[in-house]
Scaffold this motif. Structure first.
Motif, PDB file in Angstrom:
ATOM      1  N   SER A 257       4.023   5.784  -1.962  1.00 18.66           N
ATOM      2  CA  SER A 257       4.272   5.075  -0.704  1.00 18.66           C
ATOM      3  C   SER A 257       3.276   3.930  -0.538  1.00 18.66           C
ATOM      4  O   SER A 257       2.190   3.919  -1.131  1.00 18.66           O
ATOM      5  CB  SER A 257       4.146   6.034   0.477  1.00 18.66           C
ATOM      6  OG  SER A 257       2.795   6.469   0.621  1.00 18.66           O
ATOM      7  N   ASP A 258       3.661   2.964   0.297  1.00 18.22           N
ATOM      8  CA  ASP A 258       2.720   1.900   0.650  1.00 18.22           C
ATOM      9  C   ASP A 258       1.444   2.484   1.243  1.00 18.22           C
ATOM     10  O   ASP A 258       0.335   2.028   0.936  1.00 18.22           O
ATOM     11  CB  ASP A 258       3.357   0.944   1.667  1.00 18.22           C
ATOM     12  CG  ASP A 258       4.244  -0.117   1.027  1.00 18.22           C
ATOM     13  OD1 ASP A 258       4.247  -0.231  -0.211  1.00 18.22           O
ATOM     14  OD2 ASP A 258       4.931  -0.833   1.777  1.00 18.22           O
ATOM     15  N   ARG A 259       1.606   3.496   2.094  1.00 20.11           N
ATOM     16  CA  ARG A 259       0.430   4.098   2.730  1.00 20.11           C
ATOM     17  C   ARG A 259      -0.512   4.698   1.688  1.00 20.11           C
ATOM     18  O   ARG A 259      -1.733   4.534   1.774  1.00 20.11           O
ATOM     19  CB  ARG A 259       0.872   5.165   3.736  1.00 20.11           C
ATOM     20  CG  ARG A 259      -0.245   6.017   4.333  1.00 20.11           C
ATOM     21  CD  ARG A 259      -1.369   5.181   4.933  1.00 20.11           C
ATOM     22  NE  ARG A 259      -0.945   4.412   6.059  1.00 20.11           N
ATOM     23  CZ  ARG A 259      -0.996   4.838   7.320  1.00 20.11           C
ATOM     24  NH1 ARG A 259      -1.443   6.038   7.602  1.00 20.11           N
ATOM     25  NH2 ARG A 259      -0.606   4.055   8.301  1.00 20.11           N
ATOM     26  N   ALA A 260       0.047   5.390   0.699  1.00 21.82           N
ATOM     27  CA  ALA A 260      -0.797   5.978  -0.351  1.00 21.82           C
ATOM     28  C   ALA A 260      -1.526   4.890  -1.128  1.00 21.82           C
ATOM     29  O   ALA A 260      -2.707   5.044  -1.477  1.00 21.82           O
ATOM     30  CB  ALA A 260       0.049   6.830  -1.286  1.00 21.82           C
ATOM     31  N   ALA A 261      -0.853   3.765  -1.392  1.00 20.25           N
ATOM     32  CA  ALA A 261      -1.474   2.664  -2.136  1.00 20.25           C
ATOM     33  C   ALA A 261      -2.606   2.034  -1.321  1.00 20.25           C
ATOM     34  O   ALA A 261      -3.686   1.741  -1.856  1.00 20.25           O
ATOM     35  CB  ALA A 261      -0.432   1.619  -2.503  1.00 20.25           C
ATOM     36  N   VAL A 262      -2.375   1.817  -0.025  1.00 19.38           N
ATOM     37  CA  VAL A 262      -3.410   1.225   0.834  1.00 19.38           C
ATOM     38  C   VAL A 262      -4.592   2.175   0.988  1.00 19.38           C
ATOM     39  O   VAL A 262      -5.753   1.770   0.880  1.00 19.38           O
ATOM     40  CB  VAL A 262      -2.813   0.859   2.211  1.00 19.38           C
ATOM     41  CG1 VAL A 262      -3.927   0.470   3.186  1.00 19.38           C
ATOM     42  CG2 VAL A 262      -1.820  -0.284   2.078  1.00 19.38           C
ATOM     43  N   ASP A 263      -4.299   3.450   1.230  1.00 18.27           N
ATOM     44  CA  ASP A 263      -5.380   4.429   1.351  1.00 18.27           C
ATOM     45  C   ASP A 263      -6.218   4.467   0.075  1.00 18.27           C
ATOM     46  O   ASP A 263      -7.453   4.585   0.126  1.00 18.27           O
ATOM     47  CB  ASP A 263      -4.808   5.820   1.637  1.00 18.27           C
ATOM     48  CG  ASP A 263      -4.256   5.959   3.048  1.00 18.27           C
ATOM     49  OD1 ASP A 263      -4.502   5.072   3.884  1.00 18.27           O
ATOM     50  OD2 ASP A 263      -3.574   6.977   3.306  1.00 18.27           O
ATOM     51  N   ALA A 264      -5.549   4.373  -1.078  1.00 14.02           N
ATOM     52  CA  ALA A 264      -6.265   4.377  -2.358  1.00 14.02           C
ATOM     53  C   ALA A 264      -7.178   3.164  -2.476  1.00 14.02           C
ATOM     54  O   ALA A 264      -8.310   3.283  -2.972  1.00 14.02           O
ATOM     55  CB  ALA A 264      -5.267   4.424  -3.509  1.00 14.02           C
ATOM     56  N   CYS A 265      -6.721   2.009  -2.027  1.00 11.04           N
ATOM     57  CA  CYS A 265      -7.565   0.801  -2.063  1.00 11.04           C
ATOM     58  C   CYS A 265      -8.833   0.996  -1.245  1.00 11.04           C
ATOM     59  O   CYS A 265      -9.939   0.625  -1.697  1.00 11.04           O
ATOM     60  CB  CYS A 265      -6.794  -0.401  -1.528  1.00 11.04           C
ATOM     61  SG  CYS A 265      -5.429  -0.971  -2.556  1.00 11.04           S
ATOM     62  N   LEU A 266      -8.687   1.566  -0.063  1.00 10.34           N
ATOM     63  CA  LEU A 266      -9.855   1.726   0.809  1.00 10.34           C
ATOM     64  C   LEU A 266     -10.788   2.811   0.285  1.00 10.34           C
ATOM     65  O   LEU A 266     -12.022   2.672   0.367  1.00 10.34           O
ATOM     66  CB  LEU A 266      -9.389   2.014   2.239  1.00 10.34           C
ATOM     67  CG  LEU A 266      -8.703   0.813   2.904  1.00 10.34           C
ATOM     68  CD1 LEU A 266      -8.012   1.217   4.197  1.00 10.34           C
ATOM     69  CD2 LEU A 266      -9.716  -0.304   3.179  1.00 10.34           C
ATOM     70  N   ARG A 267     -10.240   3.887  -0.266  1.00 10.84           N
ATOM     71  CA  ARG A 267     -11.083   4.911  -0.878  1.00 10.84           C
ATOM     72  C   ARG A 267     -11.820   4.335  -2.094  1.00 10.84           C
ATOM     73  O   ARG A 267     -12.998   4.625  -2.312  1.00 10.84           O
ATOM     74  CB  ARG A 267     -10.244   6.124  -1.294  1.00 10.84           C
ATOM     75  CG  ARG A 267      -9.779   6.978  -0.143  1.00 10.84           C
ATOM     76  CD  ARG A 267      -8.979   8.182  -0.609  1.00 10.84           C
ATOM     77  NE  ARG A 267      -9.794   9.163  -1.322  1.00 10.84           N
ATOM     78  CZ  ARG A 267      -9.317  10.335  -1.760  1.00 10.84           C
ATOM     79  NH1 ARG A 267      -8.037  10.665  -1.556  1.00 10.84           N
ATOM     80  NH2 ARG A 267     -10.118  11.184  -2.402  1.00 10.84           N
ATOM     81  N   PHE A 268     -11.120   3.535  -2.863  1.00 10.73           N
ATOM     82  CA  PHE A 268     -11.716   2.927  -4.055  1.00 10.73           C
ATOM     83  C   PHE A 268     -12.852   1.978  -3.663  1.00 10.73           C
ATOM     84  O   PHE A 268     -13.876   1.900  -4.355  1.00 10.73           O
ATOM     85  CB  PHE A 268     -10.636   2.179  -4.838  1.00 10.73           C
ATOM     86  CG  PHE A 268     -11.061   1.708  -6.196  1.00 10.73           C
ATOM     87  CD1 PHE A 268     -11.263   2.612  -7.231  1.00 10.73           C
ATOM     88  CD2 PHE A 268     -11.232   0.360  -6.468  1.00 10.73           C
ATOM     89  CE1 PHE A 268     -11.649   2.182  -8.504  1.00 10.73           C
ATOM     90  CE2 PHE A 268     -11.612  -0.082  -7.734  1.00 10.73           C
ATOM     91  CZ  PHE A 268     -11.823   0.839  -8.745  1.00 10.73           C
ATOM     92  N   LEU A 269     -12.675   1.266  -2.565  1.00 10.27           N
ATOM     93  CA  LEU A 269     -13.737   0.383  -2.076  1.00 10.27           C
ATOM     94  C   LEU A 269     -14.978   1.195  -1.727  1.00 10.27           C
ATOM     95  O   LEU A 269     -16.107   0.820  -2.076  1.00 10.27           O
ATOM     96  CB  LEU A 269     -13.241  -0.402  -0.864  1.00 10.27           C
ATOM     97  CG  LEU A 269     -14.252  -1.349  -0.209  1.00 10.27           C
ATOM     98  CD1 LEU A 269     -14.736  -2.408  -1.195  1.00 10.27           C
ATOM     99  CD2 LEU A 269     -13.644  -2.002   1.030  1.00 10.27           C
ATOM    100  N   ASP A 270     -14.793   2.320  -1.063  1.00 13.06           N
ATOM    101  CA  ASP A 270     -15.924   3.192  -0.746  1.00 13.06           C
ATOM    102  C   ASP A 270     -16.549   3.772  -2.023  1.00 13.06           C
ATOM    103  O   ASP A 270     -17.766   3.849  -2.150  1.00 13.06           O
ATOM    104  CB  ASP A 270     -15.475   4.342   0.159  1.00 13.06           C
ATOM    105  CG  ASP A 270     -15.218   3.892   1.592  1.00 13.06           C
ATOM    106  OD1 ASP A 270     -15.699   2.807   1.977  1.00 13.06           O
ATOM    107  OD2 ASP A 270     -14.533   4.628   2.320  1.00 13.06           O
ATOM    108  N   ASP A 271     -15.680   4.181  -2.966  1.00 14.33           N
ATOM    109  CA  ASP A 271     -16.156   4.883  -4.161  1.00 14.33           C
ATOM    110  C   ASP A 271     -16.801   3.969  -5.193  1.00 14.33           C
ATOM    111  O   ASP A 271     -17.752   4.358  -5.873  1.00 14.33           O
ATOM    112  CB  ASP A 271     -14.992   5.626  -4.826  1.00 14.33           C
ATOM    113  CG  ASP A 271     -14.519   6.829  -4.025  1.00 14.33           C
ATOM    114  OD1 ASP A 271     -15.305   7.321  -3.192  1.00 14.33           O
ATOM    115  OD2 ASP A 271     -13.372   7.272  -4.242  1.00 14.33           O
ATOM    116  N   HIS A 272     -16.269   2.728  -5.330  1.00 15.56           N
ATOM    117  CA  HIS A 272     -16.727   1.859  -6.420  1.00 15.56           C
ATOM    118  C   HIS A 272     -17.139   0.450  -5.978  1.00 15.56           C
ATOM    119  O   HIS A 272     -17.409  -0.401  -6.828  1.00 15.56           O
ATOM    120  CB  HIS A 272     -15.655   1.769  -7.507  1.00 15.56           C
ATOM    121  CG  HIS A 272     -15.539   3.034  -8.309  1.00 15.56           C
ATOM    122  ND1 HIS A 272     -16.456   3.376  -9.261  1.00 15.56           N
ATOM    123  CD2 HIS A 272     -14.647   4.044  -8.264  1.00 15.56           C
ATOM    124  CE1 HIS A 272     -16.124   4.546  -9.795  1.00 15.56           C
ATOM    125  NE2 HIS A 272     -15.043   4.984  -9.207  1.00 15.56           N
TER     126      HIS A 272
END
Length: 304
Positions: free
Chosen positions: A240-255
């Protein structure tokens, strides 16, 4: 001298813990124009430049256009990029920042591409954003780099738009004796032209692109990308778009790296669809990047 950089290969503890697998990231988000696109586009631009072409014309939803503009500036060749109306203001600004002209035409990449093809003359080279063997050979270098680093993996996760990255990774696996390694091809719902092709048994045209991941916005996947699904292990997954956006924000925090939802689709496989990785021990994810979304835009999408 290639126009792309050899990018870092990182083991991701956050993604490994989220998925229960060993996750390695090929960090092509760190290419100078912001995405993996410069690998293939750099190769595709250098060839006509050596053969005397005086101008580049391309069509793009964003990142390919930025890469062509960057390549043109480095090669001192003027560039015109045709983009659809869905292209973000940021993407258009980044193309212009590299010194290229931007023309807006049509509701989707297909319409922009048709208009771009009309702008070609004898002194002009057309640089396709995803459907060109020169591009695929350039993109394959990312697998060469991983193999040269000595990191073994038993699956590759990547995002699919038009299919150029899929074709390049497939070529890279083949030329390094890794034909058996499965590819997990992630798309967002509303831009899933590869999944539609797999379901239909042939490439088919989506009626429209409805995903926010407009960089994945090819309504019909390249014929070569579909062929790959018929000739090697490819698992098509739609998030989903939501899963993709959430992944971007988690990735920003993580990396500490900002990517756009087109890249977030692949990251979401590890963050929220780890069941699709259950048969693998060490997984390579292509962090393909994307420069067309801002943090504010990602936060707005998440809040909507």
């Amino acid at each position: 001298m290639p126009l792309h950089l050899e990018t870092p290969l990182l083991e991701s503890r956050p993604l490994s813990q989220a998925s229960g697998r060993s996750i390695w990231l090929k960090m092509d988000a760190l290419q100078p124009p912001g995405s993996f696109k410069i690998r293939g586009i750099g190769a595709a631009c250098e060839h006509p430049a050596r053969n005397g072409k005086q101008r580049f014309v391309s069509s793009s939803g964003g990142n390919a256009g930025i890469a062509v503009a960057y390549a043109g500036r480095r090669l001192s060749i003027p560039v015109s990029v045709f983009v659809p109306e869905t292209t973000t203001d940021r993407a258009k600004a980044l193309i212009r920042q590299e010194g290229a002209e931007v023309f807006v035409h049509g509701a989707s990449w297909q319409e922009a591409n048709e208009r771009a093809l009309q702008a070609i003359d004898a002194e002009t080279a057309f640089i396709h954003p995803f459907d060109d063997p020169l591009l695929w050979t350039g993109h394959a270098t990312m697998i060469d780099e991983v193999v040269r680093a000595g990191v073994q993996f038993d699956a590759v996760v990547l995002s699919v738009g038009g299919g150029g990255l899929l074709a390049g990774v497939s070529e890279g696996l083949d030329r390094n004796g890794l034909q058996h390694v499965p590819i997990i091809a992630a798309e967002t719902d509303g831009a899933a032209s590869l999944a539609a092709a797999v379901t239909s048994g042939k490439p088919v045209e989506l009626p429209a692109i409805t995903s926010i991941a407009t960089s994945l916005g090819a309504r019909k996947v390249a014929e070569r990308a579909f062929e790959i699904t018929q000739n090697r292990p490819v698992d098509s997954i739609v998030v989903s778009d939501r899963a993709a956006v959430d992944a971007c924000l988690r990735f920003l925090d993580d990396h500490r790296v900002l990517v756009e939802p087109a890249c977030g689709a692949a990251l979401a496989v590890a963050y929220t669809h780890a069941d699709r990785l259950a048969h693998f021990e060490r997984v390579l994810i292509i962090a393909c990047g994307g420069a067309t979304a801002t943090l504010a835009q990602l936060q707005a999408w998440q809040a909507s």
